[in-house]
Motif scaffolding. Structure first.
Motif, short mmCIF file in Angstrom:
data_model
loop_
_atom_site.label_atom_id
_atom_site.label_comp_id
_atom_site.label_asym_id
_atom_site.label_seq_id
_atom_site.Cartn_x
_atom_site.Cartn_y
_atom_site.Cartn_z
N ASN A 658 4.21 -8.84 -0.47
CA ASN A 658 3.68 -8.13 -1.38
C ASN A 658 3.21 -6.85 -1.14
O ASN A 658 2.40 -6.57 -0.24
N GLN A 659 3.77 -5.80 -1.74
CA GLN A 659 3.78 -4.31 -1.47
C GLN A 659 2.27 -3.87 -1.60
O GLN A 659 1.73 -2.81 -0.63
N GLN A 660 1.26 -4.31 -2.53
CA GLN A 660 0.05 -3.93 -2.59
C GLN A 660 -0.98 -4.30 -1.63
O GLN A 660 -1.51 -3.54 -1.06
N PHE A 665 -2.76 -2.67 4.54
CA PHE A 665 -2.62 -2.92 5.80
C PHE A 665 -2.19 -1.70 6.45
O PHE A 665 -2.42 -1.37 7.70
N THR A 666 -1.26 -1.00 5.93
CA THR A 666 -0.58 -0.08 6.33
C THR A 666 -1.53 1.14 6.61
O THR A 666 -1.63 2.04 7.59
N VAL A 667 -2.00 1.46 5.49
CA VAL A 667 -3.08 2.84 5.55
C VAL A 667 -4.31 2.64 6.42
O VAL A 667 -4.79 3.59 6.89
N ASN A 668 -4.60 1.35 6.80
CA ASN A 668 -5.67 0.95 7.81
C ASN A 668 -5.14 0.66 9.09
O ASN A 668 -5.98 0.22 9.82
N ASP A 669 -3.77 1.09 9.56
CA ASP A 669 -3.40 0.95 10.59
C ASP A 669 -3.48 -0.52 11.37
O ASP A 669 -3.96 -0.79 12.60
N SER A 671 -0.64 -2.89 10.88
CA SER A 671 0.85 -3.22 10.63
C SER A 671 1.56 -2.31 11.55
O SER A 671 2.81 -2.56 11.68
N SER A 672 0.99 -1.55 12.40
CA SER A 672 1.87 -0.54 13.35
C SER A 672 3.13 -0.15 12.92
O SER A 672 4.21 -0.14 13.27
N SER A 673 2.79 0.80 11.77
CA SER A 673 3.81 1.31 11.00
C SER A 673 3.84 2.92 11.41
O SER A 673 2.98 3.37 11.86
N LEU A 674 5.03 3.47 11.04
CA LEU A 674 5.24 4.83 11.46
C LEU A 674 4.62 5.83 10.49
O LEU A 674 4.64 6.98 10.50
N TRP A 675 4.03 5.09 9.34
CA TRP A 675 3.52 6.00 8.36
C TRP A 675 2.36 6.86 8.95
O TRP A 675 1.52 6.37 9.70
N ASP A 886 -3.60 3.48 17.93
CA ASP A 886 -3.28 4.68 17.18
C ASP A 886 -4.34 5.40 17.12
O ASP A 886 -5.63 4.98 16.71
N LYS A 887 -4.15 6.55 17.18
CA LYS A 887 -5.60 7.61 16.97
C LYS A 887 -4.79 9.05 16.64
O LYS A 887 -3.75 9.25 17.11
N THR A 888 -5.92 9.82 16.12
CA THR A 888 -5.44 11.24 15.85
C THR A 888 -6.48 11.90 16.47
O THR A 888 -7.78 11.89 16.34
N ILE A 889 -6.19 13.06 17.17
CA ILE A 889 -7.14 14.01 17.87
C ILE A 889 -6.72 15.24 17.42
O ILE A 889 -5.67 15.77 17.35
N THR A 890 -8.00 16.06 17.42
CA THR A 890 -7.77 17.34 16.61
C THR A 890 -8.75 18.48 17.45
O THR A 890 -9.61 17.96 18.17
#
Length: 896
Positions: A658-660, A665-669, A671-675, A886-890
């Motif tokens: 189900n894509q919805q 799950f993708t936007v909240n990390d 599913s280990s997506s490269l998105w 996964d993390k983003t550092i700035t």
């Protein structure tokens, strides 16, 4: 009853005998008379003004019960509105009903429900009397003063609802027409239930839920929170009753209400309007309270307040500990008592005169603390109730799984809203904040995914999932070699089937040839692609689709999603549950011996088609399930924290058809997506980095591999990057190490799509490179001789460049591999401020590798803000930490 009363002349037909209704207030009685008057002669004893009708005889009822015609009645309805004289005449009504064989219904509402009332009913031994307890009625005419009708009034007049406080007051709504239908049905039913009949929903509704439901019906209305005290009461509900409406669709009933705005607005502002719900014992309670305060105005109140506060604090702490230990029933009881204690302390403290005169600020602070304590206790009680409902659904004990799941979901949402509100207002004490911080991961996961739970749990229909057991000791890009898989079916929140199979059982049925990915075919030497090797893409959502496709080809089974778990998760799970005994193998498995035992039983004398791998894993899973079912004191909170940590560290992964759901799950990390969700900005330099290994040595060498990652990056004034990224591998296995050996690795570096590879080095020596031969027709040809230079393949996926090559780390050695690449700048020359943003990708199944970044920035810039783990050493920022997810550092810069 008293004799020599007027006797009504009626038909001899019993079914047409008169009906007696006694209701001083008259709201229910008048409605009953209106509903029955076309078929029966109705005698109504009431103070209410009735509509004239030939079949209705009105006997006025003012201060005392008037003389009632002594006739033979088919039905007697007595509606109790707090009149003492009616209780005194219960036995007389009972005798009359028994003498004339009449159905006798005693009806009262929650407003007049007390323990003393039902104790008296029980003592009176009225065997024929059917007791009916009515909730808070609502309808278009607003015939009763309660909070539900008050909300309807607010919508009509103001177009908005003011929800008192946090909106956690409990309501018991029942549509007036449904109440009337139920009473008539009970009166004319063949069976006579002995239990008390409840005419309100089985599931509680709180104020915010009711307001949100009304807003759903009328989206133009607004819902705000008010500082007003809730008028909802803790009604007394006698035990062991039956709910007439087991499943009650409140939203459907509310849609019958006319929420249209009235033609003119009230001259009084909404905040000035107060709802006053009558209380049957209000006057008596006030007199008692005044007498008590007058008797001990300076001593008793402070003592009572202090005792209530201490009792509330102690029980709340106890409740949290009981919930953490899994004792939900006792925890909920403690939470409810704590809530009442805090509420009592809050109420009593407002009447303290001496503190008001001497320390008014301290008194206000104390009242606020008591209110916060009451709110926390109420929230915990709702949360526990939601957990209990979900457990009942899982165990198959719920009579209405869909409804129970919905109410549990609403309760959890309300609890989260309350916690967020208290946290935002900084109303929580330090001890509560410390405890809340320990649950941050759980709270975040619930907030992010709760709307998807009904669909995932199969509330609306059966769902089937593929479970991949990934051995990350033989690391693959998607987590690890797939040695076993499971199929689990979930229906209405309950697991129906769970079967574990060896992956070779499925792969043996594949008849269609599918070309393997380049890395698999070139370095593992396989010519066909199967389910066991399906997770060769760095993006798990891609792997999950491929695995589901293979499963359908091989077994015909379609699935609604894929869940992957690795050996690290199972090992950590055993740390929390403790050892489990496997009777089939006569061995005890714990976190220390789990891996070696699993590999020993799975790999010893293994051949494709054997069942030993499946059997051992199935035996282990069954033992864990039994331990969960039988263990009385499981560390549920620690288990929940483990699950959250495992999801963050990618030891547990989710992907859905189900894509919805998948988008959530993708936007909240999860599913280990490269998105990559970062939004492009002309003043921002975007960087991306990850290292993905594929063990192609057909061994379990990753058990002995220690990996560390580092980057040295120089950023110029235009935002251009010059980077050297390095991965260091330490192979600790020896010639005697079980399942170890040389580590044969097909490694891929994930870097920005516009990066240009400049060089590759192994053990700090630059090596000659050449484009990889990726055509199978070439490298599988007879007599093919590979080039002497290192073959490097470069591909792109979802805006990322993947640089891959093959190398070996022999047992007992350390090897360092690095790549150097550049990224062109895109900053405007006139830019006075810029930001460097690096997204780090963690490979599923990999350990929490140490990671270090050295970022050299232009001398013309100065650091404005930076990630808390960055250290500024003058012209250079150093980041040193663990890559646990996964993390983003700035870091932000400005021109000097």
């Amino acid at each position: 009853m008293e004799q020599k009363r007027p006797i009504l002349i009626t038909s001899e037909d019993v079914s047409k005998l008169p009906v007696l209704i006694v209701d001083k207030k008259g709201v229910i009685g008048a409605a009953l008379a209106s509903a029955l008057r076309e078929q029966f002669l109705i005698v109504v004893v009431t103070a209410h003004i009735l509509e004239k009708h030939d079949n209705v005889i009105h006997i006025p009822y003012h201060k005392k019960i008037p003389i009632i015609p002594d006739n033979t009645y088919s039905h007697i309805f007595v509606v109790y509105n707090g009149e003492k004289e009616l209780l005194d005449m219960l036995s007389a009504f009972e005798e009359k009903a028994e003498a004339v064989k009449a159905r006798f219904l005693f009806i009262t509402t929650l407003l007049y429900s007390t323990r003393a009332l039902f104790d008296r009913i029980k003592r009176s031994e009225c065997k024929l009397m059917q007791t009916v307890l009515v909730g808070e009625t609502f309808d278009n005419n607003i015939t009763e003063a309660n909070e539900i009708n008050y909300f309807i009034h607010q919508v009509r007049v103001y177009g908005r609802i003011e929800v008192p406080k946090e909106g956690l007051g409990i309501l018991y709504p029942i549509f007036f027409e449904d109440m009337l239908t139920a009473i008539i049905a009970l009166a004319f039913a063949v069976e006579r239930p002995k239990e008390i009949i409840y005419l309100f929903p089985h599931h509680n509704y709180d104020e915010i839920t009711l307001a949100r439901t009304m807003q759903k019906i009328d989206p133009l209305m607004k819902v705000d929170f008010s500082k007003k005290q809730s008028v909802s009461r803790n009604f007394y509900i006698p035990p062991h009753g039956l709910y007439f409406y087991r499943d009650y669709n409140l939203e459907e009933r509310l849609r019958k209400i006319d929420f249209s705005r009235i033609g003119h607005r009230s001259k009084l502002p909404q905040k000035k309007i107060q709802l006053k719900v009558p209380h049957p014992e209000e006057q008596q309670s006030k007199l008692k309270l005044i007498g008590a305060i007058f008797a001990a105005v300076f001593i008793a109140p402070p003592v009572v307040v202090l005792l209530c506060a201490l009792l509330g604090a102690g029980l709340l702490t106890l409740s949290v500990k009981q919930a953490e230990a899994g004792s939900f029933v006792t925890a909920q009881t403690s939470a409810k008592i704590a809530r009442n204690a805090f509420s009592s302390a809050q109420i009593f403290s407002q009447g303290l005169l001496l503190p008001q005169l001497l320390v008014p600020d301290l008194k206000r602070q104390f009242v606020g603390m008591m209110h916060t304590g009451s709110t926390i206790a109420s929230t915990e009680s709702s949360f526990i109730q939601a957990i209990q409902s979900m457990v009942a659904i899982y165990q198959g004990k719920s009579l209405s799984p869909g409804t129970d799941f919905f109410h549990a979901q609403v309760a959890l949402k309300s609890a989260l809203i309350t916690v967020q509100k208290l946290e935002a207002e900084k109303a929580l004490p330090p001890s509560a904040m410390q405890k809340l911080n320990a649950f941050n991961g759980i709270i975040s996961l619930v907030e992010e995914t709760i709307d998807t739970w009904p669909a995932i749990a199969g509330i609306d229909g059966k769902k089937t999932y593929l479970i991949l057991f990934q051995n990350n000791m033989e690391l693959r890009p998607g987590g690890g070699f797939i040695g076993s898989y499971g199929i689990v079916s979930v229906n209405k929140g309950r697991i129906e089937n769970f079967h574990i199979n060896d992956v070779y059982d499925a792969d043996g049925h594949l008849t269609k040839h599918i070309q393997p990915p380049y890395g698999l075919q070139r370095y593992l030497g396989v010519s066909h692609w199967f389910l066991r090797d399906s997770n060769f893409d760095p993006d798990f959502t891609v792997d999950a689709k491929q695995a589901a496709y293979f499963l359908q080809l091989e077994t015909g089974q379609k699935v609604d999603g894929v869940i992957a778990i690795d050996t690290t998760f199972l090992k950590n799970l055993l740390e929390q549950t403790g050892p489990v005994f496997l009777p089939d193998y006569k061995v005890t498995v714990n976190s220390a011996n789990f891996y070696l035992l699993t590999e020993t039983h799975a790999e010893k004398h293994f051949f494709p088609g054997s069942t030993q791998k499946k059997d051992f894993l199935r035996s282990l899973m069954n033992a864990l399930v039994n331990k969960f079912a039988l263990e009385k004191k499981m560390p549920y909170v620690k288990l929940a924290q483990l699950l959250v940590r495992s999801i963050q560290q990618k030891d547990v992964l989710f992907a859905f058809a189900n894509q919805q759901i998948q988008n959530v799950f993708t936007v909240n990390d999860l599913s280990s997506s490269l998105w990559d969700g970062r939004v492009a900005n002309q003043n921002t330099v975007f960087d991306y980095f990850g290292v993905v290994d594929a063990n192609v040595g057909s061994n379990k060498a990753n058990y002995y591999i220690k990996r560390s990652l580092s980057q040295e990056t120089t950023m110029d004034a235009s935002g251009g990057l010059q980077t050297t990224a390095q991965a260091t591998y330490v192979n600790t296995s020896t010639t005697t190490s079980p399942f170890g050996g040389d580590y044969k690795d097909y490694v891929r570096f994930l870097i920005p799509a516009n990066a240009s590879l400049e060089s590759v080095a192994i053990d700090n020596r630059q090596v000659k490179i050449t484009p990889a031969i990726t055509d199978p027709a070439v490298f599988t040809a007879s007599g093919y001789v590979p080039p002497s230079a290192l073959e490097v393949d470069q591909t792109e996926e979802q805006g990322k460049k993947l640089v891959g090559f093959f190398f070996i780390v022999p047992a007992g050695t350390t090897r360092e591999v690095s790549i150097t690449y550049s990224v062109p700048g895109n900053l405007n020359a006139n830019t006075v401020a810029s930001t460097y943003s690096l997204h780090l990708f963690k490979q599923p199944g990999a350990g929490n590798d140490s990671y270090q970044l050295s970022l050299v920035f232009p001398q013309s810039d100065t650091v404005v803000t930076k990630d808390r783990k960055f250290t500024n050493v003058g012209g250079k920022l150093i980041y040193d930490g663990k890559l646990s997810g996964d993390k983003t550092i700035t870091a932000s810069f400005a021109k000097k």
